[in-house]
Design an enzyme around this catalytic site. Structure first.
Site, PDB file in Angstrom:
ATOM      1  N   THR A  94      30.559  68.887 -20.093  1.00 20.52           N
ATOM      2  CA  THR A  94      31.364  67.672 -19.932  1.00 20.52           C
ATOM      3  C   THR A  94      31.114  67.148 -18.529  1.00 20.52           C
ATOM      4  OG1 THR A  94      33.083  68.537 -21.392  1.00 20.52           O
ATOM      5  CG2 THR A  94      33.692  66.703 -19.962  1.00 20.52           C
ATOM      6  N   LYS A 169      33.995  61.687 -25.332  1.00 20.02           N
ATOM      7  CA  LYS A 169      34.712  62.910 -24.948  1.00 20.02           C
ATOM      8  C   LYS A 169      35.837  62.583 -23.965  1.00 20.02           C
ATOM      9  CE  LYS A 169      35.393  67.251 -23.559  1.00 20.02           C
ATOM     10  NZ  LYS A 169      35.889  68.348 -24.332  1.00 20.02           N
ATOM     11  N   LYS A 244      40.198  68.002 -14.832  1.00 27.08           N
ATOM     12  CA  LYS A 244      38.797  67.555 -14.691  1.00 27.08           C
ATOM     13  C   LYS A 244      38.525  66.359 -15.615  1.00 27.08           C
ATOM     14  CE  LYS A 244      34.089  68.797 -15.942  1.00 27.08           C
ATOM     15  NZ  LYS A 244      33.168  69.751 -16.555  1.00 27.08           N
TER      16      LYS A 244
HETATM   17  P1  NAD Z   1      32.012  78.282 -16.960  1.00 25.85           P
HETATM   18  O1  NAD Z   1      32.320  78.061 -15.527  1.00 25.85           O
HETATM   19  O2  NAD Z   1      32.593  79.479 -17.656  1.00 25.85           O
HETATM   20  O3  NAD Z   1      30.420  78.319 -17.190  1.00 25.85           O
HETATM   21  C1  NAD Z   1      29.498  77.548 -16.461  1.00 25.85           C
HETATM   22  C2  NAD Z   1      28.348  78.458 -16.117  1.00 25.85           C
HETATM   23  O4  NAD Z   1      27.302  77.697 -15.508  1.00 25.85           O
HETATM   24  C3  NAD Z   1      28.727  79.569 -15.122  1.00 25.85           C
HETATM   25  O5  NAD Z   1      28.439  80.823 -15.689  1.00 25.85           O
HETATM   26  C4  NAD Z   1      27.852  79.273 -13.892  1.00 25.85           C
HETATM   27  O6  NAD Z   1      27.426  80.421 -13.238  1.00 25.85           O
HETATM   28  C5  NAD Z   1      26.704  78.520 -14.543  1.00 25.85           C
HETATM   29  N1  NAD Z   1      25.920  77.682 -13.636  1.00 25.85           N
HETATM   30  C6  NAD Z   1      26.347  76.796 -12.726  1.00 25.85           C
HETATM   31  N2  NAD Z   1      25.293  76.183 -12.140  1.00 25.85           N
HETATM   32  C7  NAD Z   1      24.176  76.699 -12.703  1.00 25.85           C
HETATM   33  C8  NAD Z   1      22.789  76.475 -12.539  1.00 25.85           C
HETATM   34  N3  NAD Z   1      22.329  75.577 -11.669  1.00 25.85           N
HETATM   35  N4  NAD Z   1      21.929  77.172 -13.294  1.00 25.85           N
HETATM   36  C9  NAD Z   1      22.387  78.088 -14.178  1.00 25.85           C
HETATM   37  N5  NAD Z   1      23.695  78.355 -14.390  1.00 25.85           N
HETATM   38  C10 NAD Z   1      24.579  77.659 -13.651  1.00 25.85           C
HETATM   39  O7  NAD Z   1      32.465  76.934 -17.711  1.00 25.85           O
HETATM   40  P2  NAD Z   1      32.684  76.734 -19.282  1.00 25.85           P
HETATM   41  O8  NAD Z   1      34.133  76.916 -19.609  1.00 25.85           O
HETATM   42  O9  NAD Z   1      31.650  77.489 -20.036  1.00 25.85           O
HETATM   43  O10 NAD Z   1      32.404  75.166 -19.392  1.00 25.85           O
HETATM   44  C11 NAD Z   1      31.096  74.628 -19.383  1.00 25.85           C
HETATM   45  C12 NAD Z   1      31.176  73.140 -19.662  1.00 25.85           C
HETATM   46  O11 NAD Z   1      31.813  72.937 -20.924  1.00 25.85           O
HETATM   47  C13 NAD Z   1      32.007  72.372 -18.631  1.00 25.85           C
HETATM   48  O12 NAD Z   1      31.371  71.138 -18.395  1.00 25.85           O
HETATM   49  C14 NAD Z   1      33.346  72.209 -19.316  1.00 25.85           C
HETATM   50  O13 NAD Z   1      34.045  71.063 -18.866  1.00 25.85           O
HETATM   51  C15 NAD Z   1      32.919  72.071 -20.764  1.00 25.85           C
HETATM   52  N6  NAD Z   1      33.950  72.447 -21.742  1.00 25.85           N
HETATM   53  C16 NAD Z   1      34.680  73.585 -21.581  1.00 25.85           C
HETATM   54  C17 NAD Z   1      35.637  73.901 -22.527  1.00 25.85           C
HETATM   55  C18 NAD Z   1      36.470  75.152 -22.399  1.00 25.85           C
HETATM   56  O14 NAD Z   1      37.471  75.286 -23.111  1.00 25.85           O
HETATM   57  N7  NAD Z   1      36.094  76.107 -21.539  1.00 25.85           N
HETATM   58  C19 NAD Z   1      35.852  73.065 -23.629  1.00 25.85           C
HETATM   59  C20 NAD Z   1      35.062  71.934 -23.784  1.00 25.85           C
HETATM   60  C21 NAD Z   1      34.117  71.625 -22.831  1.00 25.85           C
END
Ligand code: NAD
Length: 293
Positions: A94, A169, A244
């Site tokens: 997102t 979204k 966010k």
């Molecule tokens: P998270 O923080 O658990 O995972 C993100 C991962 O990306 C981390 O493990 C981090 O180490 C990695 N990362 C960051 N920069 C990087 C790079 N340059 N190269 C490789 N890895 C890198 O977050 P999440 O909950 O998995 O969410 C991910 C996305 O999904 C976000 O944009 C969030 O807004 C969206 N989202 C999350 C949810 C939810 O319920 N968690 C629901 C819908 C959408």
């Protein structure tokens, strides 16, 4: 079956990559966090030493990163350059619409197909493979993404051109954030009027005030046994993530001159709640901020 690079193996990306493995795809993954990479390896993902190493030879490159700056940095920092020309890039993070469009343009200029496909459904949906994808991009790119996304979710809604998935979204989550504040206000008003939680739920859930946030994420314990209110507001969907998304909606509205007064107000309520210690709680705990006034 496709060769897939998966970048960002966190709470969402980890189970999504595992589901792609389960569907028979060859998945090479990368995450900056060694623990996330180890967990993915245990699920059958081939751990790469860098995003570029994962993308070399990939038919499809999926990103699931925290925010727009991470997406743009990854694309422009070698991920796109490492992939074979013509590869399909799917970004399910997102992010703000401007970063999404910048990433689309960067990859498209190097001969890639590109789709933004943010998700609804949370971690539970990522684990169960029941996500909904809101897809933006050229129609042929979205069609190419469908069989890949089918392993991860139940629905792919084609929303329009590049960035349209992100726009959908943030509009959806702005509705959800406003709805949760509105429901919370109703419960707090009911409390002060001496009206029982269950009675209010029974009326609103079967009347014109009925909405998804109430019947799935009821902010008071009792009426919806599965809601976070019954487990001390353990998320679920954390208030920090709602903040966010509401901030993305506010910034998008500012960028196009749209008047989203309620979305902005809901964002400010969530910001105060998160700054006051609620960031890691489920977003339905915002009722505590409403109760405090
Ligand atoms: P998270 O923080 O658990 O995972 C993100 C991962 O990306 C981390 O493990 C981090 O180490 C990695 N990362 C960051 N920069 C990087 C790079 N340059 N190269 C490789 N890895 C890198 O977050 P999440 O909950 O998995 O969410 C991910 C996305 O999904 C976000 O944009 C969030 O807004 C969206 N989202 C999350 C949810 C939810 O319920 N968690 C629901 C819908 C959408």
């Amino acid at each position: 079956m496709a060769a897939i690079a998966f970048i960002g193996l966190g709470n969402m990306g980890g189970p999504m990559a595992a589901n792609l493995v389960g569907a028979g795809h060859a998945v090479a993954g990368f995450d900056l966090d060694p623990a996330a990479l180890d967990a993915a390896r245990a699920a059958g993902v081939t751990a790469a030493a860098s995003a570029a190493e994962a993308a070399a030879g990939a038919d499809v490159v999926v990103t699931m990163l925290p925010a727009g700056q991470h997406l743009v940095a990854a694309y422009e920092g070698g991920l796109v350059a490492a992939a074979p020309e013509g590869a399909l890039f799917i970004d399910s993070s997102t992010v703000d619409v401007a970063s999404s469009r910048r990433a689309h343009a960067f990859a498209a200029a190097r001969g890639m197909s590109t789709v933004d496909a943010p998700v609804s459904g949370g971690v539970a949906g990522a684990v169960a493979g029941t996500l909904t994808f809101m897809a933006g991009g050229a129609p042929e790119a979205v069609e190419r993404a469908r069989p890949i996304l089918a392993a991860l979710g139940r629905r792919v809604v084609a929303c329009g051109g590049p960035g349209a998935g992100q726009a959908a979204k943030l509009c959806n989550n702005m509705v959800l954030g406003i709805a949760m504040v509105g429901i919370s206000e109703a419960f707090v008003l009911a409390e002060k009027l001496g009206l029982d939680h269950q009675a209010l739920f029974d009326v609103v859930s079967t009347s014109s005030g009925q909405c998804w946030a109430l019947t799935n994420h009821c902010p008071v314990p009792g009426p919806v046994p599965a809601s976070a209110a019954n487990r001390a507001y353990a998320p679920g969907f954390a208030a920090a993530l709602m903040l966010k998304d509401l901030t993305l909606a506010r910034d998008a509205a500012d960028s196009v001159g749209a008047d989203t007064a309620l979305g902005r107000h809901a964002r400010d309520i969530f910001a105060a709640f998160a700054e006051g210690g609620g960031a890691a709680l489920d977003y339905s705990a915002v009722i505590e901020a409403v109760r405090r006034g």
